[in-house]
Scaffold this active site. Structure first.
Site, PDB file in Angstrom:
ATOM      1  N   TYR A  21      10.322  97.187  12.945  1.00 55.93           N
ATOM      2  CA  TYR A  21      10.390  98.605  12.575  1.00 55.93           C
ATOM      3  C   TYR A  21      11.652  99.280  13.101  1.00 55.93           C
ATOM      4  O   TYR A  21      11.854 100.477  12.867  1.00 55.93           O
ATOM      5  CB  TYR A  21       9.100  99.358  12.888  1.00 55.93           C
ATOM      6  CG  TYR A  21       8.448  99.223  14.240  1.00 55.93           C
ATOM      7  CD1 TYR A  21       9.177  99.149  15.414  1.00 55.93           C
ATOM      8  CD2 TYR A  21       7.046  99.219  14.334  1.00 55.93           C
ATOM      9  CE1 TYR A  21       8.547  99.076  16.654  1.00 55.93           C
ATOM     10  CE2 TYR A  21       6.408  99.140  15.565  1.00 55.93           C
ATOM     11  CZ  TYR A  21       7.173  99.063  16.722  1.00 55.93           C
ATOM     12  OH  TYR A  21       6.550  98.988  17.938  1.00 55.93           O
ATOM     13  N   LYS A  55      13.352 100.498  19.772  1.00 50.77           N
ATOM     14  CA  LYS A  55      13.713  99.148  19.320  1.00 50.77           C
ATOM     15  C   LYS A  55      14.970  99.182  18.445  1.00 50.77           C
ATOM     16  O   LYS A  55      15.727  98.207  18.406  1.00 50.77           O
ATOM     17  CB  LYS A  55      12.551  98.500  18.569  1.00 50.77           C
ATOM     18  CG  LYS A  55      11.359  98.126  19.446  1.00 50.77           C
ATOM     19  CD  LYS A  55      11.683  97.024  20.446  1.00 50.77           C
ATOM     20  CE  LYS A  55      10.416  96.451  21.079  1.00 50.77           C
ATOM     21  NZ  LYS A  55      10.694  95.463  22.135  1.00 50.77           N
TER      22      LYS A  55
HETATM   23  C1  HXC Z   1      -0.870 109.048  23.791  1.00 47.06           C
HETATM   24  C2  HXC Z   1      -0.270 108.249  25.858  1.00 47.06           C
HETATM   25  C3  HXC Z   1      -1.006 107.059  25.655  1.00 47.06           C
HETATM   26  C4  HXC Z   1      -1.716 106.922  24.426  1.00 47.06           C
HETATM   27  C5  HXC Z   1      -0.097 106.952  27.609  1.00 47.06           C
HETATM   28  N1  HXC Z   1       0.278 108.126  27.081  1.00 47.06           N
HETATM   29  N2  HXC Z   1      -0.884 106.282  26.770  1.00 47.06           N
HETATM   30  N3  HXC Z   1      -0.188 109.216  24.932  1.00 47.06           N
HETATM   31  N4  HXC Z   1      -1.600 107.933  23.516  1.00 47.06           N
HETATM   32  N5  HXC Z   1      -2.431 105.850  24.159  1.00 47.06           N
HETATM   33  C6  HXC Z   1       1.112 109.133  27.694  1.00 47.06           C
HETATM   34  C7  HXC Z   1       0.469 109.661  28.977  1.00 47.06           C
HETATM   35  O1  HXC Z   1      -0.506 110.650  28.693  1.00 47.06           O
HETATM   36  C8  HXC Z   1       1.682 110.236  29.702  1.00 47.06           C
HETATM   37  O2  HXC Z   1       2.081 111.467  29.182  1.00 47.06           O
HETATM   38  C9  HXC Z   1       2.771 109.250  29.342  1.00 47.06           C
HETATM   39  O3  HXC Z   1       2.355 108.584  28.143  1.00 47.06           O
HETATM   40  C10 HXC Z   1       2.987 108.217  30.428  1.00 47.06           C
HETATM   41  O4  HXC Z   1       1.747 107.592  30.694  1.00 47.06           O
HETATM   42  P1  HXC Z   1       1.497 106.741  32.030  1.00 47.06           P
HETATM   43  O5  HXC Z   1       0.157 106.107  31.917  1.00 47.06           O
HETATM   44  O6  HXC Z   1       1.772 107.579  33.239  1.00 47.06           O
HETATM   45  O7  HXC Z   1       2.679 105.679  31.929  1.00 47.06           O
HETATM   46  P2  HXC Z   1       2.901 104.302  32.664  1.00 47.06           P
HETATM   47  O8  HXC Z   1       1.884 104.095  33.763  1.00 47.06           O
HETATM   48  O9  HXC Z   1       4.312 104.218  32.996  1.00 47.06           O
HETATM   49  O10 HXC Z   1       2.478 103.223  31.540  1.00 47.06           O
HETATM   50  C11 HXC Z   1       3.239 103.022  30.399  1.00 47.06           C
HETATM   51  C12 HXC Z   1       2.376 102.801  29.139  1.00 47.06           C
HETATM   52  C13 HXC Z   1       1.330 101.703  29.341  1.00 47.06           C
HETATM   53  C14 HXC Z   1       3.314 102.509  27.994  1.00 47.06           C
HETATM   54  C15 HXC Z   1       1.647 104.107  28.844  1.00 47.06           C
HETATM   55  O11 HXC Z   1       0.575 101.503  28.148  1.00 47.06           O
HETATM   56  C16 HXC Z   1       1.959 100.384  29.713  1.00 47.06           C
HETATM   57  O12 HXC Z   1       2.238 100.176  30.890  1.00 47.06           O
HETATM   58  N6  HXC Z   1       2.213  99.494  28.747  1.00 47.06           N
HETATM   59  C17 HXC Z   1       2.910  98.206  29.014  1.00 47.06           C
HETATM   60  C18 HXC Z   1       2.489  97.175  28.054  1.00 47.06           C
HETATM   61  C19 HXC Z   1       2.726  97.557  26.611  1.00 47.06           C
HETATM   62  O13 HXC Z   1       2.848  98.737  26.268  1.00 47.06           O
HETATM   63  N7  HXC Z   1       2.751  96.542  25.753  1.00 47.06           N
HETATM   64  C20 HXC Z   1       2.905  96.757  24.334  1.00 47.06           C
HETATM   65  C21 HXC Z   1       4.053  96.000  23.868  1.00 47.06           C
HETATM   66  S1  HXC Z   1       3.729  95.548  22.165  1.00 47.06           S
HETATM   67  P3  HXC Z   1       1.653 112.896  29.877  1.00 47.06           P
HETATM   68  O14 HXC Z   1       2.296 113.924  29.012  1.00 47.06           O
HETATM   69  O15 HXC Z   1       0.158 112.937  29.837  1.00 47.06           O
HETATM   70  O16 HXC Z   1       2.200 112.847  31.273  1.00 47.06           O
HETATM   71  C22 HXC Z   1       4.969  96.127  21.200  1.00 47.06           C
HETATM   72  C23 HXC Z   1       4.995  95.854  19.740  1.00 47.06           C
HETATM   73  C24 HXC Z   1       3.646  95.627  19.104  1.00 47.06           C
HETATM   74  O17 HXC Z   1       5.845  96.758  21.630  1.00 47.06           O
HETATM   75  C25 HXC Z   1       3.753  95.557  17.616  1.00 47.06           C
HETATM   76  C26 HXC Z   1       2.445  95.976  16.975  1.00 47.06           C
HETATM   77  C27 HXC Z   1       1.683  94.934  16.293  1.00 47.06           C
HETATM   78  P1  NAP Z   2       2.489  92.678  26.211  1.00 46.74           P
HETATM   79  O1  NAP Z   2       1.646  91.456  26.423  1.00 46.74           O
HETATM   80  O2  NAP Z   2       1.843  94.005  26.351  1.00 46.74           O
HETATM   81  O3  NAP Z   2       3.734  92.554  27.197  1.00 46.74           O
HETATM   82  C1  NAP Z   2       4.495  93.602  27.657  1.00 46.74           C
HETATM   83  C2  NAP Z   2       5.026  93.163  29.018  1.00 46.74           C
HETATM   84  O4  NAP Z   2       5.989  94.111  29.474  1.00 46.74           O
HETATM   85  C3  NAP Z   2       3.935  93.058  30.073  1.00 46.74           C
HETATM   86  O5  NAP Z   2       3.977  91.771  30.647  1.00 46.74           O
HETATM   87  C4  NAP Z   2       4.317  94.122  31.101  1.00 46.74           C
HETATM   88  O6  NAP Z   2       4.077  93.648  32.423  1.00 46.74           O
HETATM   89  C5  NAP Z   2       5.812  94.302  30.862  1.00 46.74           C
HETATM   90  N1  NAP Z   2       6.239  95.651  31.189  1.00 46.74           N
HETATM   91  C6  NAP Z   2       5.846  96.798  30.586  1.00 46.74           C
HETATM   92  N2  NAP Z   2       6.408  97.850  31.166  1.00 46.74           N
HETATM   93  C7  NAP Z   2       7.202  97.359  32.164  1.00 46.74           C
HETATM   94  C8  NAP Z   2       8.043  97.967  33.125  1.00 46.74           C
HETATM   95  N3  NAP Z   2       8.196  99.302  33.193  1.00 46.74           N
HETATM   96  N4  NAP Z   2       8.711  97.171  33.996  1.00 46.74           N
HETATM   97  C9  NAP Z   2       8.569  95.816  33.953  1.00 46.74           C
HETATM   98  N5  NAP Z   2       7.782  95.197  33.055  1.00 46.74           N
HETATM   99  C10 NAP Z   2       7.101  95.964  32.178  1.00 46.74           C
HETATM  100  O7  NAP Z   2       3.191  92.659  24.783  1.00 46.74           O
HETATM  101  P2  NAP Z   2       3.685  91.468  23.827  1.00 46.74           P
HETATM  102  O8  NAP Z   2       2.924  91.572  22.561  1.00 46.74           O
HETATM  103  O9  NAP Z   2       3.710  90.164  24.547  1.00 46.74           O
HETATM  104  O10 NAP Z   2       5.151  91.952  23.526  1.00 46.74           O
HETATM  105  C11 NAP Z   2       6.293  91.302  24.058  1.00 46.74           C
HETATM  106  C12 NAP Z   2       7.518  91.768  23.316  1.00 46.74           C
HETATM  107  O11 NAP Z   2       7.385  91.448  21.935  1.00 46.74           O
HETATM  108  C13 NAP Z   2       7.748  93.274  23.394  1.00 46.74           C
HETATM  109  O12 NAP Z   2       9.120  93.537  23.470  1.00 46.74           O
HETATM  110  C14 NAP Z   2       7.200  93.761  22.079  1.00 46.74           C
HETATM  111  O13 NAP Z   2       7.752  94.979  21.673  1.00 46.74           O
HETATM  112  C15 NAP Z   2       7.585  92.612  21.162  1.00 46.74           C
HETATM  113  N6  NAP Z   2       6.773  92.531  19.927  1.00 46.74           N
HETATM  114  C16 NAP Z   2       5.511  92.023  19.962  1.00 46.74           C
HETATM  115  C17 NAP Z   2       4.808  91.889  18.774  1.00 46.74           C
HETATM  116  C18 NAP Z   2       3.450  91.263  18.728  1.00 46.74           C
HETATM  117  O14 NAP Z   2       2.913  91.041  17.641  1.00 46.74           O
HETATM  118  N7  NAP Z   2       2.826  90.924  19.833  1.00 46.74           N
HETATM  119  C19 NAP Z   2       5.385  92.311  17.569  1.00 46.74           C
HETATM  120  C20 NAP Z   2       6.663  92.848  17.572  1.00 46.74           C
HETATM  121  C21 NAP Z   2       7.355  92.940  18.769  1.00 46.74           C
HETATM  122  P3  NAP Z   2       3.526  94.606  33.605  1.00 46.74           P
HETATM  123  O15 NAP Z   2       2.413  95.398  33.018  1.00 46.74           O
HETATM  124  O16 NAP Z   2       3.119  93.630  34.670  1.00 46.74           O
HETATM  125  O17 NAP Z   2       4.692  95.439  34.022  1.00 46.74           O
END
Ligand code: HXC
Ligand code: NAP
Length: 300
Positions: free
Chosen positions: A166, A181
């Site tokens: 995307y 991204k």
């Molecule tokens: C709306 C949200 C939210 C949600 C958090 N926030 N989750 N808002 N909907 N579901 C808001 C909070 O209210 C807060 O805003 C702000 O975001 C920060 O939230 P924190 O919890 O304090 O942040 P933090 O502890 O730093 O955690 C970051 C995170 C969390 C992104 C929110 O989910 C995380 O740590 N994720 C890491 C793993 C991850 O996201 N993996 C996905 C990768 S997959 P306010 O205003 O309330 O302060 C990918 C592609 C997938 O990228 C492709 C799809 C198929």
């Molecule tokens: P995931 O399992 O949620 O992994 C995300 C990882 O990022 C976690 O291991 C998390 O570890 C680490 N992370 C998040 N915030 C961080 C921070 N502030 N500092 C250090 N580490 C942090 O997601 P995934 O599906 O494997 O995705 C991996 C990559 O592939 C991402 O770049 C995602 O955008 C991309 N991607 C995935 C898909 C899919 O289908 N799965 C599709 C398109 C793109 P901690 O929580 O321990 O920090």
């Protein structure tokens, strides 16, 4: 309608088989952010299978432990480095830990990212900032720290930025992540040119749909609302994690030494447009099962 008698893409060779010669990364160390879960772990394990020592870098101890266990399981050396990639000092400390253990890693995989589904109008400033800060700024800060060390040492190196398709198409429900991204993908092109003369290659790797057991509840929920994932892909199946590991290890390997500034999409052609018109528009709030927008910030 998809004709389900079509075969689609055959399944790949099984998990555990490598595409490159054994020992391709002997004596090398790879620093993988987010290597304790999902795709980062799969990529890290594939490097380990091919002889690399691995640095698992992320925030949560349970993820660091899981990543380390997966690397040890295939018999490779591993060190964990707890760090939040939004924090430049913490990244520097993580590279110190890595260098103490293995010498300066020659490969950086910028895999860590943040994401959750939300209509754009519902995102708070901090929600937007958090995703951009981790996904785009974190990627840049890790690349910068890694490159500065290699520039000082005069050593060649390779960076892989993990993206998402995307970046090109836009991502309804994921405005923050898609914008970040797009920046990550653009960085590949700029940094490849800036650091090319120093022998540092920079490439991108874009996974298509790769469901896995570590997906966050938010992402999993979104995926569960997407029915029939396989027939909705031109390949008639989603990706298998080893397919991403093979692509990552190839791009960082000596066999790709003339490839830089390139982003490789591993998605079975899922992001390309496939009909003259698109399916009917379903507003994003409906897709996410949300009611009408209410501006709770408005006073009076
Ligand atoms: C709306 C949200 C939210 C949600 C958090 N926030 N989750 N808002 N909907 N579901 C808001 C909070 O209210 C807060 O805003 C702000 O975001 C920060 O939230 P924190 O919890 O304090 O942040 P933090 O502890 O730093 O955690 C970051 C995170 C969390 C992104 C929110 O989910 C995380 O740590 N994720 C890491 C793993 C991850 O996201 N993996 C996905 C990768 S997959 P306010 O205003 O309330 O302060 C990918 C592609 C997938 O990228 C492709 C799809 C198929
Ligand atoms: P995931 O399992 O949620 O992994 C995300 C990882 O990022 C976690 O291991 C998390 O570890 C680490 N992370 C998040 N915030 C961080 C921070 N502030 N500092 C250090 N580490 C942090 O997601 P995934 O599906 O494997 O995705 C991996 C990559 O592939 C991402 O770049 C995602 O955008 C991309 N991607 C995935 C898909 C899919 O289908 N799965 C599709 C398109 C793109 P901690 O929580 O321990 O920090």
């Amino acid at each position: 309608m998809t004709d389900l008698s079509d075969p689609g893409f055959p399944a790949p060779p099984p998990l555990g088989v490598s595409a490159l010669p054994a020992g391709t990364f002997d004596g090398e160390a790879v620093f993988v952010t987010g290597a304790g879960t999902g795709l980062g772990k799969a990529i890290a394990v594939e490097f380990a299978r091919l002889g690399a020592s691995v640095v698992v870098a992320s925030r949560k101890p349970e993820h660091l432990d899981a990543g380390a266990a997966a690397i040890r399981e295939v018999g490779a050396d591993v060190v964990t480095a707890q760090c939040d990639i939004r924090d430049a000092d913490a990244i520097a400390a993580a590279f110190d830990t890595a260098t103490d253990a293995f010498g300066l890693p020659g490969i950086l995989v910028n895999n860590a990212a943040a994401n959750f589904p939300s209509p754009a109008e519902d995102l708070s400033p901090n929600a937007w900032r958090t995703v951009v800060d981790i996904t785009l700024n974190g990627t840049f800060l890790c690349a910068r720290e890694f490159a500065r060390r290699h520039l000082a040492a005069g050593s060649p190196a390779s960076i892989l930025n993990v993206g998402a398709s995307y970046a090109w198409t836009g991502g309804p429900g994921f405005a923050h992540s898609a914008a970040a991204k797009a920046g990550v993908k653009n960085l590949v092109e700029t940094l490849a040119v800036e650091w090319g003369p120093a022998g540092i290659r920079v490439n991108g790797l874009v996974p298509g749909l790769f469901p896995h057991e570590d997906m966050t509840d938010d992402i999993r929920g979104s995926l569960d609302r997407t029915h029939d994932k396989d027939p909705c892909q031109p390949a008639l199946r989603v990706g298998e994690r080893q397919e991403l590991g093979w692509a990552a290890t190839f791009l960082a390997s000596p066999y790709a030494r003339f490839i830089s500034g390139h982003t490789l999409v591993v998605d079975g052609a899922n992001w390309q447009r496939r009909t003259l018109t698109n399916p009917p528009v379903v507003p994003i709030r409906d897709q996410l099962g949300l009611g009408p927008f209410e501006n709770t910030d408005q006073v009076g």
